[in-house]
Design a protein around this motif. Structure first.
Motif, mmCIF file in Angstrom:
data_model
loop_
_atom_site.group_PDB
_atom_site.id
_atom_site.type_symbol
_atom_site.label_atom_id
_atom_site.label_comp_id
_atom_site.label_asym_id
_atom_site.label_seq_id
_atom_site.Cartn_x
_atom_site.Cartn_y
_atom_site.Cartn_z
ATOM 1 N N LEU A 133 -1.190 2.317 8.292
ATOM 2 C CA LEU A 133 -2.206 2.877 7.140
ATOM 3 C C LEU A 133 -2.789 3.996 7.638
ATOM 4 C CD1 LEU A 133 -3.656 -0.412 5.638
ATOM 5 C CD2 LEU A 133 -1.541 0.707 4.928
ATOM 6 N N PRO A 134 -3.212 5.022 6.747
ATOM 7 C CA PRO A 134 -3.722 6.164 6.804
ATOM 8 C C PRO A 134 -5.508 5.970 7.372
ATOM 9 C CG PRO A 134 -3.464 5.883 4.533
ATOM 10 C CD PRO A 134 -2.757 5.086 5.244
ATOM 11 N N GLU A 135 -6.067 6.930 7.799
ATOM 12 C CA GLU A 135 -7.444 6.830 8.265
ATOM 13 C C GLU A 135 -8.283 6.337 7.202
ATOM 14 O OE1 GLU A 135 -10.749 7.250 11.037
ATOM 15 O OE2 GLU A 135 -8.638 6.883 11.124
ATOM 16 N N GLU A 136 -8.123 6.782 5.914
ATOM 17 C CA GLU A 136 -8.925 6.290 4.673
ATOM 18 C C GLU A 136 -8.871 4.761 4.636
ATOM 19 O OE1 GLU A 136 -9.853 8.391 0.354
ATOM 20 O OE2 GLU A 136 -7.982 8.886 1.287
ATOM 21 N N LEU A 137 -7.839 3.883 4.895
ATOM 22 C CA LEU A 137 -7.724 2.849 4.714
ATOM 23 C C LEU A 137 -8.104 1.922 6.092
ATOM 24 C CD1 LEU A 137 -4.937 2.435 2.343
ATOM 25 C CD2 LEU A 137 -7.249 1.762 1.943
ATOM 26 N N LYS A 138 -8.625 2.468 7.100
ATOM 27 C CA LYS A 138 -8.933 1.911 8.508
ATOM 28 C C LYS A 138 -9.844 0.486 8.218
ATOM 29 C CE LYS A 138 -12.931 4.230 9.727
ATOM 30 N NZ LYS A 138 -13.654 5.205 11.068
ATOM 31 N N ASP B 184 7.342 -2.568 -7.566
ATOM 32 C CA ASP B 184 7.930 -1.415 -7.166
ATOM 33 C C ASP B 184 7.405 -1.012 -5.967
ATOM 34 O OD1 ASP B 184 10.304 0.165 -6.928
ATOM 35 O OD2 ASP B 184 9.277 1.954 -7.996
ATOM 36 N N GLU B 185 7.130 -1.906 -4.631
ATOM 37 C CA GLU B 185 6.645 -1.511 -3.438
ATOM 38 C C GLU B 185 5.203 -0.841 -3.312
ATOM 39 O OE1 GLU B 185 8.511 -2.452 -0.397
ATOM 40 O OE2 GLU B 185 9.070 -3.737 -2.031
ATOM 41 N N LEU B 186 4.624 -1.117 -4.624
ATOM 42 C CA LEU B 186 3.182 -0.444 -4.477
ATOM 43 C C LEU B 186 2.128 -1.587 -4.314
ATOM 44 C CD1 LEU B 186 1.680 2.100 -5.128
ATOM 45 C CD2 LEU B 186 1.539 1.369 -7.650
ATOM 46 N N LEU B 187 1.008 -1.211 -3.607
ATOM 47 C CA LEU B 187 -0.121 -2.131 -3.369
ATOM 48 C C LEU B 187 -1.346 -1.543 -3.935
ATOM 49 C CD1 LEU B 187 0.583 -3.315 0.277
ATOM 50 C CD2 LEU B 187 0.877 -4.836 -1.667
ATOM 51 N N ALA B 188 -2.129 -2.288 -4.471
ATOM 52 C CA ALA B 188 -3.612 -2.077 -4.565
ATOM 53 C C ALA B 188 -4.476 -2.483 -3.405
ATOM 54 C CB ALA B 188 -4.065 -2.695 -5.922
ATOM 55 N N CYS B 189 -5.476 -1.761 -2.989
ATOM 56 C CA CYS B 189 -6.257 -1.887 -1.975
ATOM 57 C C CYS B 189 -7.579 -1.875 -2.190
ATOM 58 C CB CYS B 189 -5.725 -1.076 -0.621
ATOM 59 S SG CYS B 189 -3.780 -1.377 -0.115
ATOM 60 N N VAL B 190 -8.522 -2.614 -1.420
ATOM 61 C CA VAL B 190 -9.911 -2.248 -1.324
ATOM 62 C C VAL B 190 -9.975 -2.223 0.185
ATOM 63 C CG1 VAL B 190 -10.599 -3.224 -3.543
ATOM 64 C CG2 VAL B 190 -10.536 -4.572 -1.627
ATOM 65 N N GLN B 191 -11.215 -1.440 0.420
ATOM 66 C CA GLN B 191 -11.726 -1.533 1.862
ATOM 67 C C GLN B 191 -13.528 -1.803 1.750
ATOM 68 O OE1 GLN B 191 -13.727 1.329 3.546
ATOM 69 N NE2 GLN B 191 -12.581 3.331 2.942
ATOM 70 N N ASP C 264 -19.927 -3.614 0.382
ATOM 71 C CA ASP C 264 -18.985 -4.526 1.210
ATOM 72 C C ASP C 264 -18.031 -5.037 0.419
ATOM 73 O OD1 ASP C 264 -17.785 -5.610 3.433
ATOM 74 O OD2 ASP C 264 -19.355 -7.074 3.852
ATOM 75 N N TYR C 265 -16.933 -4.617 0.088
ATOM 76 C CA TYR C 265 -15.880 -5.109 -0.788
ATOM 77 C C TYR C 265 -14.786 -5.826 -0.117
ATOM 78 C CZ TYR C 265 -18.710 -2.023 -3.563
ATOM 79 O OH TYR C 265 -19.815 -1.502 -4.611
ATOM 80 N N GLU C 266 -14.596 -6.786 -0.298
ATOM 81 C CA GLU C 266 -13.635 -7.773 0.696
ATOM 82 C C GLU C 266 -12.234 -8.227 -0.059
ATOM 83 O OE1 GLU C 266 -14.268 -8.465 3.567
ATOM 84 O OE2 GLU C 266 -16.410 -8.003 3.774
ATOM 85 N N ASP C 267 -11.932 -8.482 -1.185
ATOM 86 C CA ASP C 267 -10.809 -8.861 -1.641
ATOM 87 C C ASP C 267 -10.544 -8.136 -3.057
ATOM 88 O OD1 ASP C 267 -8.065 -9.676 -1.357
ATOM 89 O OD2 ASP C 267 -8.726 -11.947 -1.001
ATOM 90 N N ILE C 268 -9.473 -8.212 -3.571
ATOM 91 C CA ILE C 268 -8.967 -7.991 -4.770
ATOM 92 C C ILE C 268 -7.850 -8.746 -5.507
ATOM 93 C CG2 ILE C 268 -7.191 -6.331 -3.787
ATOM 94 C CD1 ILE C 268 -7.722 -4.318 -6.047
ATOM 95 N N ALA C 269 -7.809 -8.954 -6.873
ATOM 96 C CA ALA C 269 -6.825 -9.775 -7.584
ATOM 97 C C ALA C 269 -6.594 -9.092 -8.672
ATOM 98 C CB ALA C 269 -7.514 -11.159 -7.662
ATOM 99 N N LYS C 270 -5.656 -9.621 -9.505
ATOM 100 C CA LYS C 270 -5.150 -8.900 -10.860
ATOM 101 C C LYS C 270 -4.528 -9.946 -11.496
ATOM 102 C CE LYS C 270 -2.577 -4.610 -12.145
ATOM 103 N NZ LYS C 270 -1.620 -4.987 -13.129
ATOM 104 N N LYS C 271 -4.943 -9.776 -13.022
ATOM 105 C CA LYS C 271 -4.700 -10.572 -14.079
ATOM 106 C C LYS C 271 -4.051 -9.596 -15.082
ATOM 107 C CE LYS C 271 -5.751 -13.817 -17.963
ATOM 108 N NZ LYS C 271 -6.774 -14.297 -18.719
#
Length: 256
Positions: A36-41, A51-58, A85-92
């Motif tokens: 992953l890039p530095e922004e997502l360390k 389609d190979e797309l992820l939503a991420c939090v840091q 301090d954001y730890e996880d993500i979910a989607k409905k």
């Protein structure tokens, strides 16, 4: 039968069922490792979209990052809160839910952002979040324990009345070194995968019974923080940067 609301199971340590891999995956052979890039360390949670797309939090930024596994690039970034301090993500559907370590849950749509404090707090260190479609709720896992260092706790957050269960809906016994960092429900067999910071996965069946405990490669998973599935069953696990770059590790679903 789904993870029925308010089942409260106190299970014994699953050391006796420890294996190298579940039938559905070969944990000795990842199909891909994405740096992953530095922004997502500080990547701390992921959810597979399509389609190979992820939503991420840091951990440090109140934003959703969209990471394309094909191009291996961040394609978009959408803010939802100030630094924290954001730890996880979910989607409905089209709605995102983001979990903060103090138990607060954010709901993000295209039109608005809502914030729901819960009875959990920074002492619980909430790190695991997933959407349980069968019960229309979120499951919330605590990294820290109360009193008994071996009892692991998962709560329910209803999406009909936006209330947290007063007691854990799932409890199980495991070593004090097992600390929940992420949750995900398998899209096909509906098993719950519980990821720990010490590179261990515990799988619960759809009644809440422990099916297995699996050690991941400690060199590959120095700080595992997020877990998600594609609709076809492929498994993705994210790692914060430690002695190497942050990564996302993919395992193909073997359809067993």
């Amino acid at each position: 039968m789904h993870f029925a609301a308010f089942i409260s199971l106190l299970l014994f340590s699953c050391s006796s069922v420890e294996q190298k891999s579940p039938q559905a995956y070969d944990f000795s052979k990842p199909s891909n490792v994405f740096e992953l890039p530095e922004e997502l360390k500080e990547v701390s949670g992921i959810v597979y979209l399509e389609d190979e797309l992820l939503a991420c939090v840091q951990d440090e930024v109140g934003a959703i990052y969209y990471y394309n596994l094909k191009s291996e690039k961040i394609t978009d970034k959408q803010g939802f809160a100030i630094e924290g301090d954001y730890e996880d993500i979910a989607k409905k559907g089209d709605v995102y839910y983001i979990l903060k370590s103090n138990g607060t849950i954010y709901e993000k749509t295209d039109l608005e952002i809502k914030k729901f404090p819960t009875d959990l707090n920074e002492n619980d260190n909430t790190e695991g979040l997933c959407f349980d479609a069968a019960a229309d709720r979120l499951l919330v896992g605590c990294k820290n324990n109360k009193g008994d260092s071996e009892t692991k706790r998962i709560y329910s957050f209803s999406l009909s009345d936006y209330k947290l269960s007063s007691q854990p809906v799932i409890k199980f016994k495991e070593s004090k070194h097992f600390r929940i960092t992420a949750l995900a429900i398998h899209p096909i067999n509906k098993e719950l995968y519980v990821l720990s910071s010490n590179a261990v996965i515990i799988i619960l069946d759809n009644t809440g019974k422990i099916k297995g405990k699996y050690n991941l490669d400690a060199m590959l998973f120095q700080q595992p923080e997020g877990i998600s599935f594609a609709t076809n069953g492929d498994l993705y696990i994210s790692n914060e940067a430690k002695s190497s770059n942050a990564t996302i590790v993919k395992y193909n679903f073997l359809k067993k």
